[in-house]
Scaffold this motif. Structure first.
Motif, PDB file in Angstrom:
ATOM      1  N   GLY A 110     -59.082  17.274 -26.046  1.00 14.76           N
ATOM      2  CA  GLY A 110     -57.410  17.558 -24.742  1.00 14.76           C
ATOM      3  C   GLY A 110     -56.367  18.391 -25.473  1.00 14.76           C
ATOM      4  N   ALA A 111     -56.602  18.823 -25.837  1.00 14.69           N
ATOM      5  CA  ALA A 111     -55.220  20.032 -26.795  1.00 14.69           C
ATOM      6  C   ALA A 111     -55.080  20.977 -25.824  1.00 14.69           C
ATOM      7  CB  ALA A 111     -55.665  19.606 -28.211  1.00 14.69           C
ATOM      8  N   HIS A 112     -54.013  20.847 -26.606  1.00 16.20           N
ATOM      9  CA  HIS A 112     -53.354  22.445 -25.978  1.00 16.20           C
ATOM     10  C   HIS A 112     -52.827  23.612 -27.221  1.00 16.20           C
ATOM     11  CE1 HIS A 112     -50.584  25.063 -24.138  1.00 16.20           C
ATOM     12  NE2 HIS A 112     -49.806  25.597 -24.402  1.00 16.20           N
ATOM     13  N   LYS A 127     -53.831  10.573 -32.370  1.00 15.95           N
ATOM     14  CA  LYS A 127     -55.083  10.302 -33.373  1.00 15.95           C
ATOM     15  C   LYS A 127     -56.542  11.704 -33.207  1.00 15.95           C
ATOM     16  CE  LYS A 127     -57.729   9.093 -28.805  1.00 15.95           C
ATOM     17  NZ  LYS A 127     -59.049   7.990 -28.261  1.00 15.95           N
ATOM     18  N   TYR A 128     -56.064  12.652 -32.603  1.00 16.75           N
ATOM     19  CA  TYR A 128     -56.568  14.434 -32.886  1.00 16.75           C
ATOM     20  C   TYR A 128     -55.555  14.906 -33.843  1.00 16.75           C
ATOM     21  CZ  TYR A 128     -59.881  12.267 -28.746  1.00 16.75           C
ATOM     22  OH  TYR A 128     -59.873  11.999 -28.596  1.00 16.75           O
ATOM     23  N   LEU A 132     -56.556  18.380 -34.514  1.00 15.52           N
ATOM     24  CA  LEU A 132     -56.059  19.493 -33.826  1.00 15.52           C
ATOM     25  C   LEU A 132     -55.308  21.100 -34.750  1.00 15.52           C
ATOM     26  CD1 LEU A 132     -53.958  20.829 -31.085  1.00 15.52           C
ATOM     27  CD2 LEU A 132     -51.815  18.610 -32.151  1.00 15.52           C
ATOM     28  N   LEU A 133     -54.640  20.122 -36.163  1.00 15.16           N
ATOM     29  CA  LEU A 133     -54.043  21.098 -36.952  1.00 15.16           C
ATOM     30  C   LEU A 133     -55.458  21.926 -37.875  1.00 15.16           C
ATOM     31  CD1 LEU A 133     -51.284  18.676 -38.680  1.00 15.16           C
ATOM     32  CD2 LEU A 133     -51.069  20.401 -37.357  1.00 15.16           C
ATOM     33  N   ASP A 134     -56.819  21.451 -38.046  1.00 22.62           N
ATOM     34  CA  ASP A 134     -57.435  22.198 -38.579  1.00 22.62           C
ATOM     35  C   ASP A 134     -57.790  23.713 -37.199  1.00 22.62           C
ATOM     36  OD1 ASP A 134     -59.915  22.758 -39.876  1.00 22.62           O
ATOM     37  OD2 ASP A 134     -60.489  22.701 -37.748  1.00 22.62           O
TER      38      ASP A 134
END
Length: 681
Positions: A110-112, A127-128, A132-134
């Motif tokens: 559920g990221a952007h 929590k992600y 996300l950064l990966d």
């Protein structure tokens, strides 16, 4: 070729005593402006030069990462458009994930994630963070730059440029910038189909390798995260980013014209003129006057209560809306005002723009206007704080633009402290109604003569090139000769004269729907029919005879009379140019011009009250473009041969009666075939 053509509910009883104690005829005095508690960011810098700002906000379990590259504006030259592809190419896949795999991984949490040539953004639930950064680091540091993605982007860009060339609002921006800044300036260069076509994957890679460096980068982290958590994550995912030398670029400051400059772009099919009045000025974002300038700009053209709107719409009724702005910039700021008006009032509307620019610089701002502008700006500022991206932008802007550390915390306080005298003095300093550039896109035949009173008139093309009309001094080149060359180029007089019937079927798309157009002409019976359909539904039918023109639309038929019917008579002529030497046709050779980078003869054709302008290639003799009141502007993009006769294969049509430009493609042509009586009814 010319044939191919919208609370309150008041509770009262128990409040009587209280009402009696308060004077309700007066507005309450405003309270003091609040100080905004944005929070000072924690800052640190990695050994590679990456500057990091952390703004804690624990209201929601989300974290946003905003990366900005501080590079100078660059001139893209014969590859203008290159930087517009960089962001999408970064998102086009990495060395470890295809585009589909990357998109799926982002969606899964559920990221952007997004990117441009000078920035990148990522956000997700806390929590992600690691996932996300990966993904974010993979996008930033391992781009694959697939050639197939660039091919797709270039096709989309070229399609967009084709549409923009038919959009007066796009045209006025392109031409304004080209003239105001010059095409050798980053703000003035123009993307074209040719420059976009020149961009290759190696150019994208070269840009990335040159400018994506941590020592010119700023990373703002906003959300449910502490400074220590952020530092650990940034070290994990960004410390291996290698620093490097980044080229610097310096550009001259464009100056306002000496005396007014009137720039006209002719769009014969335009029912309205798009007017833009403005000039460049020196106003950097950290100038102490910026806040006062924003108040002046809001009073001048910030909305429905602003002076331009009240004058040009509410008082004069020239337009649906008139607006203005003053935009600070590190390189060069710009005052910009604009409106779309009826062709007939173009000069009158221009006069009102100049009047309002002069008036606001003459200490005419009132306390009421100042209070309204302050309230408007304060409201916008407050609403902007709802977005984490705003807080990130504030943190980065404070550093990049060398703003006071408390600039945004004290924004409302400083806005409220502005006095009427200060604002009027700032208006006088920055706003003037002389030495302006007036750029107008529209049907210039309707207003060009009247515009000369504002200043020196210059004509430009839709791509921002000076429209140079060269007089023809060679007496052997005549209008009749141009027509003769054209007739020979498309098949020769004998072959054209022998055509007695023609049936042409073409298609165009509008908003995803296919429109079919059928043209039938029987020269012997002197009948022409045009049918336009949307799928099986007949949208319109035009039947033309020498004595009668009948137009049928939505089941209703109307016979056109007199001048309204006259332009349709040309539909009876399969090749109208065969009749151009007759006594009732007046030809005027009006010089040499450029049409899509090709030298062309400009020919005015007058038959009775109907006037059109045709452009013929100097090299090939073929017709390149036609303009008329009935058909609008028709540009022939390519020809195709049918039974030895060259006919338009693809044309673009701009007509004031159509909501958007159309590209029509010829699908079928039948020459000297049978046309039934029923079809001609």
């Amino acid at each position: 070729m010319n044939k191919i053509s919208i609370l309150f509910l008041v509770a009262w009883c128990s409040m009587a005593t209280a009402f009696a104690q308060v004077d309700r005829s007066k507005y309450p005095e405003p309270g003091p402006a609040p100080q905004i508690n944005i929070g000072n960011p924690a800052t640190f810098t990695l050994p590679n030069g990456l500057k990091v700002f952390v703004v804690e906000n624990h209201k929601l379990p989300r974290v946003t990462y905003s990366l900005v590259l501080d590079r100078d504006p660059i001139l893209e030259g014969d590859k203008a458009g290159l930087t517009s592809f960089v962001g999408d190419m970064l998102m086009g896949g990495t060395t470890t994930r295809s585009k589909d795999e990357l998109d799926e991984a982002i969606d899964r949490i559920g990221a952007h994630i997004s990117a441009s040539s000078t920035s990148a953004n990522a956000s997700s639930l806390k929590k992600y963070n690691d996932q996300l950064l990966d993904l974010f680091a993979d996008v930033l540091f391992n781009p694959a730059f697939p050639p197939s993605e660039l091919d797709k982007l270039k096709k989309q860009a070229i399609s967009g440029l084709a549409a923009a060339k038919e959009d007066p609002n796009s045209i006025v921006g392109v031409v304004r910038n080209a003239v105001m800044y010059g095409k050798d300036h980053p703000y003035g260069e123009t993307e074209t189909e040719k420059t976009v076509g020149n961009v290759q994957v190696d150019d994208i890679k070269s840009y990335y390798n040159t400018y994506f460096k941590p020592n010119i980068a700023y990373l703002a982290i906003v959300g449910d995260i502490t400074a220590s958590e952020a530092k650990k994550l940034v070290n994990t995912y960004f410390s291996n980013w290698k620093r490097g030398d980044v080229p610097k670029h310096e550009w001259p400051l464009p100056q306002a014209p000496t005396g007014n400059k009137v720039v006209l772009v002719n769009r014969p099919a335009s029912a309205q003129s798009v007017i833009n009045v403005g000039y460049p000025l020196a106003l950097k974002p950290n100038n102490p006057d910026v806040l006062g300038v924003s108040v002046v700009a809001d009073i001048l053209g910030g909305g429905a209560s602003a002076r331009l709107f009240q004058n040009l719409r509410e008082d004069k009724g020239y337009t649906y809306g008139a607006y203005g702005s003053i935009n600070p910039d590190e390189l060069v700021a710009r005052l910009n005002t604009s409106a779309s008006v009826r062709n007939a009032v173009t000069d009158s509307a221009t006069q009102e723009f100049i009047h309002e620019l002069k008036r606001i610089g003459e200490h005419t701002i009132t306390q009421k206007e100042l209070d309204l502008a302050k309230a408007s700006l304060a409201g916008r500022f407050g609403r902007s704080l709802e977005q984490p991206s705003t807080i990130a932008r504030f943190a980065i802007n404070t550093e990049l633009q060398e703003l006071p550390k408390d600039y945004y915390q004290n924004y409302l306080k400083n806005l409220d402290a502005l006095t009427l005298a200060q604002v009027n003095a700032i208006a006088t300093k920055y706003v003037h109604g002389d030495n302006v550039q007036i750029t107008v896109v529209g049907k210039t035949d309707d207003f060009a003569d009247q515009m000369a009173r504002f200043g020196d008139v210059q004509y430009y093309t839709v791509t921002g090139e000076p429209e140079v009309k060269v007089a023809i001094t060679d007496a052997s080149i005549t209008a009749e000769g141009v027509i003769a060359k054209y007739l020979e180029a498309i098949g020769g007089k004998d072959k054209l004269t022998a055509v007695n019937t023609i049936r042409i079927g073409s298609e165009a798309e509008i908003q995803g729907m296919t429109i079919t157009m059928e043209q039938l002409v029987d020269k012997t019976k002197q009948i022409a029919v045009q049918n336009t359909k949307l799928g099986p539904q007949l949208l319109s039918k035009v039947v033309v005879t020498p004595d009668q023109v009948t137009v049928t639309s939505q089941g209703q038929s109307q016979e056109l009379q007199g001048e309204a019917a006259a332009p349709f008579q040309s539909l009876l002529l399969i090749f109208p140019e065969l009749t151009y030497t007759s006594d009732d046709v007046l030809l005027e050779l009006d010089g040499l011009v450029k049409v899509n980078d090709e030298d062309a003869y400009k020919l005015k054709v007058t038959r009775g009250t109907d006037t059109s302008v045709d452009y013929f290639s100097v090299a090939s003799g073929l017709k390149l473009k036609s303009e008329s009141e009935l058909s609008g502007e028709i540009t022939i993009e390519e020809y195709a041969a049918y039974d030895g006769i060259q006919l338009p294969g693809t044309v673009s049509i701009v007509n004031k009666m159509m909501p958007m430009p159309l590209k029509a493609v010829t699908k079928t042509v039948a020459i000297n075939g049978d046309i039934s009586e029923d079809e001609l009814k």
